[in-house]
Enzyme design. Sequence first.
Site, PDB file in Angstrom:
ATOM      1  N   SER A  20       0.697  -1.314   0.149  1.00 21.02           N
ATOM      2  CA  SER A  20      -0.034  -0.232   0.053  1.00 21.02           C
ATOM      3  C   SER A  20       0.934   1.189  -0.031  1.00 21.02           C
ATOM      4  CB  SER A  20      -0.897  -0.028   1.351  1.00 21.02           C
ATOM      5  OG  SER A  20      -1.502   1.131   1.438  1.00 21.02           O
ATOM      6  N   TYR A  30      -1.829  -0.385  10.555  1.00 24.85           N
ATOM      7  CA  TYR A  30      -2.042  -0.960   9.076  1.00 24.85           C
ATOM      8  C   TYR A  30      -0.858  -0.548   8.162  1.00 24.85           C
ATOM      9  CZ  TYR A  30      -3.670  -1.259   4.157  1.00 24.85           C
ATOM     10  OH  TYR A  30      -3.759  -1.596   2.918  1.00 24.85           O
ATOM     11  N   LYS A  76       1.757  -3.473   6.506  1.00 23.39           N
ATOM     12  CA  LYS A  76       2.316  -3.846   5.175  1.00 23.39           C
ATOM     13  C   LYS A  76       3.571  -3.602   4.738  1.00 23.39           C
ATOM     14  CE  LYS A  76      -1.600  -4.934   3.550  1.00 23.39           C
ATOM     15  NZ  LYS A  76      -1.960  -6.087   2.647  1.00 23.39           N
TER      16      LYS A  76
END
Length: 329
Positions: free
Chosen positions: A118, A142, A146
């Site tokens: 991402s 988050y 990643k």
Amino acid sequence: MSNSVLVVGGAGYIGSHTCKALKAAGFLPVVVDNLSEGHEWAVKFGPLERGEAGDATFMTEVIRKHKPVGLIHFAANAYVGESVANPRKYIQNNVVAMHNLLSVCIDENLNNVIFSSSCATYGVPTQVPLDEEHTQLPISPYGDSKLIGEKMLHWYSNAHPLRYVALRYFNASGADADGEIGEVHDPETHLVPLVIQAALGIRPSISVFGTDYPTPDGTCQRDYIHVTDLGTAHVAALRYLIEGGASTRINLGSGKPISVKEVIDEAARVIGREVPVVYGPRREGDPPGLYANPLKAKEVLGWESKHSSLENILTTAYQWELRRKELGI
Ligand code: UFG
């Protein structure tokens, strides 16, 4: 050579569109999904193996059964706000489960791996457009989960025959032009479906998070990339690995900054209705502008976005919203 590809998390939004692209390219997408956030109705292009990506026994059986030529790993939780409130969920599902999955790949000699990364791994950009060499300093669990995924791939591929492509998505949006699949999140937090639902009266209004950003119209700019373009990028990345390409990390964006206000204005034009808007404060953690330099994708994968005009994103997302109503989903 087998034409099966394991698509872990293939019942989700980007995963299901990638399955459609894989099938069109002559592969058989075998979806592995626990259906916690994915949808059984979205598995239309190959078989479903229902189970946990992090369950080594289950994944070993699936790999031995289907003998796939590669694996695409989409399965993850992807709500930035939720990750701040519940970081353990993100470490468990995005990091621990991915380690287990990669360990099975290594043990079973499944060496072509594509990973959903991402633009959240970059954190707050120091310069835009973002190229792949930009510092990665995530500002949420988050984003960190990643980035750890990318680091695991780096070190595991350094020590084992595994090779990978980490694809750093910008803002996935739009829907399949044939109306077979589209975006369904619960809760929905993404701008494009929320704007369309507000225009259609499914929601009372859309809240604009901040109007005082240092951008031309004061609202945040993002890089909206059509999910059909993301699908073809995964096919290109798979072919690249099958042909022996070296491990790499690649942005997937259109390269065009688009503001929240531009999305709302274009949605009103495409749908032919006013969008009720409420102007609110900034949302914590939103950088003003986030958009890609997409050149590496073209150089390495020969991929360019073709479906990502704002008009096409909003038209297909609008059609999908109508279709959802017909289907009752
Ligand atoms: N926005 C609003 N109102 C809303 C929802 C969003 O004004 O109701 C704005 C946001 O502030 C942002 C833009 O619309 O400026 C896009 O927001 P989204 O929530 O649709 O998407 P994000 O850019 O926050 O998130 C996306 C992906 C995440 C990824 C993140 C990386 O959905 O998975 O980019 O920054 F982590």
